[in-house]
Design an enzyme around this catalytic site. Structure first.
Site, short mmCIF file in Angstrom:
data_model
loop_
_atom_site.label_atom_id
_atom_site.label_comp_id
_atom_site.label_asym_id
_atom_site.label_seq_id
_atom_site.Cartn_x
_atom_site.Cartn_y
_atom_site.Cartn_z
CG ASP A 1 32.19 45.75 52.25
OD1 ASP A 1 32.92 46.22 51.36
OD2 ASP A 1 32.26 44.58 52.65
CD GLN B 1 34.22 41.84 45.79
OE1 GLN B 1 34.31 41.86 44.56
NE2 GLN B 1 35.19 41.33 46.54
CG HIS C 1 34.49 40.20 53.55
ND1 HIS C 1 35.39 40.42 54.57
CD2 HIS C 1 35.21 39.60 52.55
CE1 HIS C 1 36.59 39.98 54.21
NE2 HIS C 1 36.50 39.48 52.99
CB CYS D 1 36.31 36.50 54.32
SG CYS D 1 38.08 36.23 54.24
CE LYS E 1 38.43 43.07 47.94
NZ LYS E 1 38.85 41.68 47.68
#
Length: 407
Positions: A196, A199, A119, A362, A222
C-alpha cells in the site's frame, strides 16, 4: 516554497476570517494549476472515449490517456506499461489483488501476514479473503514507537505464508517500513508482497524493480492529481495468470454466446469507460512532482516534521504517536491533547483557518493498539512551511487554554 505555493490556487483564501493553513494532505492533497489546466483542456478540446474511435478527438484522448500510463511506469520504474493498471485508487488496487490473485492462490491453512498499522483498505480485503478460504490472518507485532523490526518479520513469515500485505508508510504513525528487506524475506519463503503506497508515492521516490515488490497500489488524489484515479502495479507474470474481476466493455477481445476471451495486459483489468480525465490529470501531477523532485519533497517534509515535533513537544499534555526520528516517518504527525477530544480540537483549529484530520483514520485496530479511540493528525506537503506549523502550535495552545477554562 513561495513559488510552489503559488501554483495551488485553493491555498490563497481565508477560512473563518483567517488565512487557510491546510494540514490534511494525507487525506487528500491540493491540486496545482498545471493539473487543473490539463483536466480542463481535455474537457474543453479533447473530450471523447478512448481506444474505440478512429476520429481525431478519440485519437487525441487515447494518446493522452496512454501517455499518462507511460508516465506512471517511469515514475515507479516498472519494466513495462503492461504492468500498470488504472484503478479508482489504492482501495480498488488492493481489492483487485485480494480478489484476482488471492482467490486463485490462497488455500485453507495458508497464511496472510499484515500489520496493526494497516489502513482498513489493506486489512479488510485480506480479512475477508482469510475467512472465505479458511486461511490464517497474522499480524506483525509493533515496537513501542510504532516500527516493525526485521527480527519480527523473520519470526512471523513462515513457509505457510502466501501473501504479505504491508503499507510503505503509515497514514497514522507516519512509520516508513523497510519494504525491500520485507520483500526479500517474503520471497525466501515463497510468498508474494503487496504494498500500500498511498502515503508513500506522493512523498518519496519508489522503484518497484529495486524494491522487488510483486504488487503496489497508490492514489492520484494524494499526489496532486484528481480524485477517483489511481494505479496498480503488478509483475507481468502474476498479472497474466490472474483473472479479471470486472467484465464488460473495453476489457474483452471476443465475445460468443457461451464464452469470451480477454484483451492482453493491461486492458483486461480495465472494464468499462475509464476515468479518462483523471488519468490525464494524474499524468500531469506526475510531471509536476518530477519537475520538483521527490527527493527534494522528502527532504522538505523531514525538515517540517523535525520542526513540528520539537515545537509540539513543548505543549504540556500533548502526546505524539509513532517514531520520534523524523527520518523514520513520512510528513505527518498524529497526536492527542490531554483532556480534549480530537474532534473538538479539530473544530477549534478550523475556527482559526487550520485544517487537520480527527478520528480513527480508517485504522481502528491501530487505535486499539494505541489504546485510544481517536487521534488528531496534521499532515504536510511541499506547499507547507514552518509558518504553518507555528500557526498550528499557536492554535493548539489556544485550544488547550480554552478547554481548560471550560472544564
Amino acid at each position: 516554497m513561495n513559488e510552489i505555493r503559488k501554483q495551488f490556487p485553493i491555498l490563497d483564501q481565508e477560512v473563518n476570517g483567517h488565512p487557510l493553513v491546510y494540514l490534511d494532505s494525507a487525506a487528500t492533497s491540493q491540486k496545482p494549476k498545471q493539473v487543473l489546466d490539463v483536466v480542463r483542456k481535455y474537457y474543453d478540446l479533447d473530450n471523447s472515449n478512448v481506444h474505440r474511435g478512429v476520429h481525431t478527438l478519440g485519437n487525441r484522448a487515447t494518446d493522452s490517456y496512454e501517455g499518462a500510463r507511460e508516465k506512471i511506469r517511469k515514475f515507479i520504474n516498472a519494466t513495462s506499461t503492461e504492468e500498470i493498471i488504472y484503478t479508482r485508487g489504492t482501495t480498488t488496487s488492493l481489492n483487485t489483488v485480494a480478489s484476482g490473485y488471492g482467490r486463485q492462490n490462497v488455500q485453507e491453512g495458508d497464511e496472510i501476514v499484515i500489520s496493526y498499522m494497516e489502513h482498513h483498505s489493506n486489512l479488510i480485503p485480506w480479512q475477508q479473503l482469510a475467512k472465505e478460504k479458511g486461511a490464517v490472518l497474522k499480524y506483525f507485532d509493533l515496537e513501542e514507537d510504532g516500527t516493525i523490526t526485521l527480527d519480527t518479520v523473520r519470526a512471523t513469515i513462515t513457509d505457510k505464508t502466501k501473501i504479505v500485505a504491508i503499507t510503505m508508510a503509515s497514514n497514522v504513525l507516519g512509520t516508513i517500513n523497510p519494504i525491500k528487506e520485507i520483500a526479500q524475506i517474503a520471497h525466501e519463503h515463497g510468498a508474494i508482497i503487496v504494498v500500500d503506497a498511498a502515503q508513500a508515492a506522493p512523498h518519496m521516490p519508489i522503484d518497484v524493480q529495486d524494491l522487488d515488490v510483486d504488487f503496489l497500489g497508490f492514489s492520484g488524489h494524494k499526489m496532486c492529481g484528481p480524485t477517483g484515479i489511481g494505479a496498480l502495479y503488478g509483475k507481468k507474470a502474476l498479472l497474466e495468470n490472474m483473472e479479471p474481476i470486472e467484465y464488460g466493455g473495453e476489457m474483452i477481445d471476443f465475445v460468443d454466446l457461451y464464452d469470451s476471451t480477454w484483451k492482453e495486459l493491461p486492458w483486461k483489468f480495465e472494464g468499462g469507460t475509464p476515468n479518462i480525465a483523471g488519468a490525464i490529470g494524474l499524468g500531469a501531477a506526475i510531471d509536476f512532482l518530477t519537475e520538483i523532485g521527490l527527493e527534494k519533497i522528502a527532504e522538505h517534509e523531514h525538515e517540517l516534521v523535525a520542526y513540528a515535533i520539537t515545537e509540539m513537544e513543548k505543549i504540556e499534555g500533548l502526546t505524539i504517536y509513532g517514531p520520534k526520528d523524523p527520518m523514520k516517518r513520512c510528513g505527518l504527525i498524529t497526536f492527542n491533547l490531554e483532556g480534549v477530544h480530537p474532534h473538538d480540537l479539530a473544530t477549534v483549529l478550523d475556527m482559526n483557518g487550520i485544517a487537520i484530520r480527527a478520528g480513527h483514520h480508517c485504522a481502528q485496530p491501530l487505535m486499539k493498539w494505541l489504546k485510544v479511540s481517536a487521534t488528531a493528525r496534521a499532515s504536510f506537503y511541499m506547499y507547507n512551511s514552518k509558518e504553518d506549523i507555528d500557526a498550528l502550535v499557536k492554535g493548539l495552545r489556544q485550544a488547550k487554554e480554552y478547554f481548560n477554562d471550560v472544564y
